[in-house]
Design an enzyme around this catalytic site. Sequence first.
Site, short mmCIF file in Angstrom:
data_model
loop_
_atom_site.label_atom_id
_atom_site.label_comp_id
_atom_site.label_asym_id
_atom_site.label_seq_id
_atom_site.Cartn_x
_atom_site.Cartn_y
_atom_site.Cartn_z
N HIS A 57 36.18 52.89 33.25
CA HIS A 57 37.45 52.55 32.74
C HIS A 57 38.39 54.01 32.35
CE1 HIS A 57 36.61 48.55 33.24
NE2 HIS A 57 35.20 48.57 32.32
N HIS A 219 37.74 44.69 35.81
CA HIS A 219 36.45 44.86 36.66
C HIS A 219 36.61 44.38 37.96
CE1 HIS A 219 35.87 44.48 32.24
NE2 HIS A 219 34.88 45.31 32.48
#
Lengths: 336, 336, 212, 212
Positions: A57, A219
């Site tokens: 991320h 995600h």
Amino acid sequence: MKKIMNAADTLVEDMLAGYVSAEHDRVAISKEHPRVLYKKQKKTGKVGIVSGGGSGHEPLFFGLLGENLVDSVAIGNLFAAPTPNAVLAAIKEADQGAGVICLFGNYAGDVLNFDMGVELADFEEITALNLPIADDVASADQRHQSERRGIAGDLFVLKEVAAAAAKGYSLEACYQIGLAANSRTFSLGVGIEPGTNPINGKKNFELAANEIEFGLGIHGEPGIEKMPLVSAHKLVGKMMARLLLELQDYAEQELLVCVNGLGATTMMELYIVNKEVSQLLQQAGYHVSDTVVDSICTTQEMAGFSITLHVLNEELKELYQMEAFSSCYFHKEVDQ
Amino acid sequence: MKKIMNAADTLVEDMLAGYVSAEHDRVAISKEHPRVLYKKQKKTGKVGIVSGGGSGHEPLFFGLLGENLVDSVAIGNLFAAPTPNAVLAAIKEADQGAGVICLFGNYAGDVLNFDMGVELADFEEITALNLPIADDVASADQRHQSERRGIAGDLFVLKEVAAAAAKGYSLEACYQIGLAANSRTFSLGVGIEPGTNPINGKKNFELAANEIEFGLGIHGEPGIEKMPLVSAHKLVGKMMARLLLELQDYAEQELLVCVNGLGATTMMELYIVNKEVSQLLQQAGYHVSDTVVDSICTTQEMAGFSITLHVLNEELKELYQMEAFSSCYFHKEVDQ
Amino acid sequence: MKTLTVQEAHGMLKKIANEWINHEEQLGEIDRKIGDGDHGIGMANGARAILQNVTETDEKNLANLFKQAGMAMMESMGGASGVIFSALFLGVAKAAKKQEVLTVEVLASGMENAVKEIKQRGKAAVGDKTMLDALVPASEALSADHSRDFVSALAIAREKAAEGVEQTKRYPAKHGRSKFLGERAIGFQDAGATSVALMCQAMYDYVKEEEK
Amino acid sequence: MKTLTVQEAHGMLKKIANEWINHEEQLGEIDRKIGDGDHGIGMANGARAILQNVTETDEKNLANLFKQAGMAMMESMGGASGVIFSALFLGVAKAAKKQEVLTVEVLASGMENAVKEIKQRGKAAVGDKTMLDALVPASEALSADHSRDFVSALAIAREKAAEGVEQTKRYPAKHGRSKFLGERAIGFQDAGATSVALMCQAMYDYVKEEEK
Ligand SMILES: Nc1ncnc2c1ncn2[C@@H]1O[C@H](COP(=O)(O)OP(=O)(O)O)[C@@H](O)[C@H]1O
Ligand SMILES: Nc1ncnc2c1ncn2[C@@H]1O[C@H](COP(=O)(O)OP(=O)(O)O)[C@@H](O)[C@H]1O
Ligand SMILES: [Mg+2]
Ligand SMILES: [Mg+2]
Ligand SMILES: [Mg+2]
Ligand SMILES: [Mg+2]
């Protein structure tokens, strides 16, 4: 898959080494745990701020290590929460004698591992409190606000709690600031194209050529519904209608806004989104104190974005105003 | 094509409106020209700093409007240099009575339009000098250094010239700083996946599934050669071998490094690249003063990256150390 | 087959680890449907850590064997399943304290420990579409077994676990990454439950082969 | 056909503009091969600006007509071709000063102005793989023409321009975005030269039709 990397099993370590080389005057890798980074400069007596989560991320979470921001981070495998031992090591690095607060996105894996990390810290006589950030309105309704998952809203909650810590607030006071900030943070995202998992080369979801996922998680978890790609005006209108519902309970009209890109979405698109956001907020009578347009909380080269609205009050506003900087974010008030 | 936008003919205006909404305390759109943005806070008597170029490379160029950075920018259509009138308006906005320097990437279109803009400014009794930035070693050999095109190296040259201006250097002195900084800046990029032109939905080049373009330009112009995708270690090794050749003529061993993503390349990959870069530089005996790892000079959601090495000398180092910040970049020295 | 030596229990652990490694791809695909697609990678990581780090330093210390397996998973995996699957082996380790051989009884009481710990940590219950939907019926089958014979006890346990996986298709998700999908998760099986079923299958296969 | 009124010259400009708009796609494809792929968009933008902004406010002022066209392109396009193609029309405007009608002579001298200006601004010469490779032979053909008749003069000019485009395939690029390609540009035609050839073709088509 076309990723610039060496091998799957050195992916995270290579990345951390490259980050620390770039920022070596400010950050280092913990001697206690190879997946823990900490900010070198410490102030004794302040509450320590830990963050962390799965890799993939970037620039989150280590990108927020910095002045009046995060003191240490625990980094997990790709998209996997850090282990309890990594959390423990991060807590130790952050501890400056006044207790520690751990801020992370509210996902089962992160909660489980941070909970265990805090238990382990307790054995070592360090008081640490967990504050899972829950801003994604797509993931649960208003009655279950605390069950929501955490997405880009992390930034504002972290910024304000870290400022409170930097100002010398007690652990309990910092924690209360965090709860307040968290409950006033509302995000909603859309997914447009999948990202690729660098370990196995798989795309993280599938969408038809003209289809987008409304309310997707960072995600690539499916969201509220699939819908056709429409104009920025229409799409942002739909997102803001949902977000503005959440603001009804607040007397305050002053907001922070974050338009966060998920990876491959261009700054051009993010600014176009922000044009629509700011027009709608103005029409609705809100005042925007600060706007962050950037790709801070990403999912590899996924395309898509999220909008975060954060309702300020006097105290949060003062905390937000504090100067802060890290490798991926800085805040500085303009003298006018 | 899946882009978040309204319509092709409002693309640039929508983006600029969204940017100015986000940064309204710092920047505004010129009343003289809708494609010109300027920094609100001015210091009288300093040399004005203009930048600009085609749209589609965001956050460049307007992302560098800021404190001790750029005073105004002229923005063109997608991938097209700004018009002479836009350049003129930007020069007027930047002019604070001590002349103006325009810094932009060395492309035929930019040179042609900035040259005309400077001629037009001359009619209005404003002295403006053009400084096309030429850092891409893939685009011409050492004997033709000044013909090279400009890519991410813009950042360091701009930063140092702007610092000179902020410190009150004369126009001529700023210009000399710019020439020196430019001649000491060397970049090399690779393209991995094409970006999409948001106007017509076309990809900007074609590559086979496992192929990359070595030495590609930021508009997707073909580079030195196509080659298979290899490990980060091998690829960076090959790039650095080429870049280190350029450093041979300098006695100084102190560098600035920029690892710039072209759009869709993840921060994870950029940090992995930086790990390799910093190892090679250390082996070669260089000292890195500062490293910027970010996607500052992009081409839509193109995948790829460039490495920039900038050789400091005493004067440039001092200039680089000056604090500076804008929406996409900041520099602050750490007290140690 | 009524008992497993430490060495045999180690063999069974390796069998489980290899089963997970062999299904990395499939577990990933299942997680990708309603989660983030990394369950296969995570379990394979944990499994490789078991293969690398579990050693029978002490032939009499059964507890230590399972503790090593649990700690190997905890330190290598992270994510939801890192804590949960390490809790599974740590639960067995707890039951195996002071035991020199593994019996169905010890395994059954270890699974019970694990179920308790996992429920407490993860706040999920049967029917919430998690690995508990496979683990709880498998654990109950072991506890209810009167044969005390590994082959017959595990034959039922593995069947119950597989049935549990089938059940998960019918539930909306309430925990883990897919919980946010609510009703949209119906029709898809749970990844963690699948890993439990694979584990039960591997244990059964191991004892079946050993018996020959 | 020996002269064009301001109105007819305006008609010719519109014909050119539409020719560019109709070839937006093709010009983009050509530029994409060795440049950044935006030449079609740029020329179409400029052409639309001509269609919108060129007005015959003064029926006697030929120069103003071409000046409007040049300025419309300069303000709308940007990029290399914005300056270069506006210089083309501004060169004609200069030659048309104080003229009430367009003759082959005025057009030829306008083209010569343009060639000079473009060479000076862009520092390119014939053989460098730019629009000059089409513009220079076309301009020379017009200047060398003795018929003073638009149809026959433009028939040759358009042929020469088209030949010039073919020639560009043989050259490495020395200017513009494709210059960095050097030898790799060989085999591909120049985008700007193609636009010049389209312009010449449109002028020829216009006078040919008008003559009927
Ligand atoms: N609260 C919980 N209790 C029990 N099992 C859980 C819980 N949350 C998640 N799980 C299990 O973990 C599995 C997902 O594991 P994995 O994909 O490895 O982790 P992550 O969700 O962090 O990506 C789910 O399929 C589910 O069986
Ligand atoms: N120095 C120059 N002199 C003449 N023509 C040039 C020069 N540089 C570029 N051109 C012309 O411009 C064309 C490219 O135009 P365009 O694609 O619109 O602009 P850009 O190169 O800025 O993207 C080239 O094909 C070439 O004919
Ligand atoms: Mg995960
Ligand atoms: Mg262009
Ligand atoms: Mg998962
Ligand atoms: Mg072009």
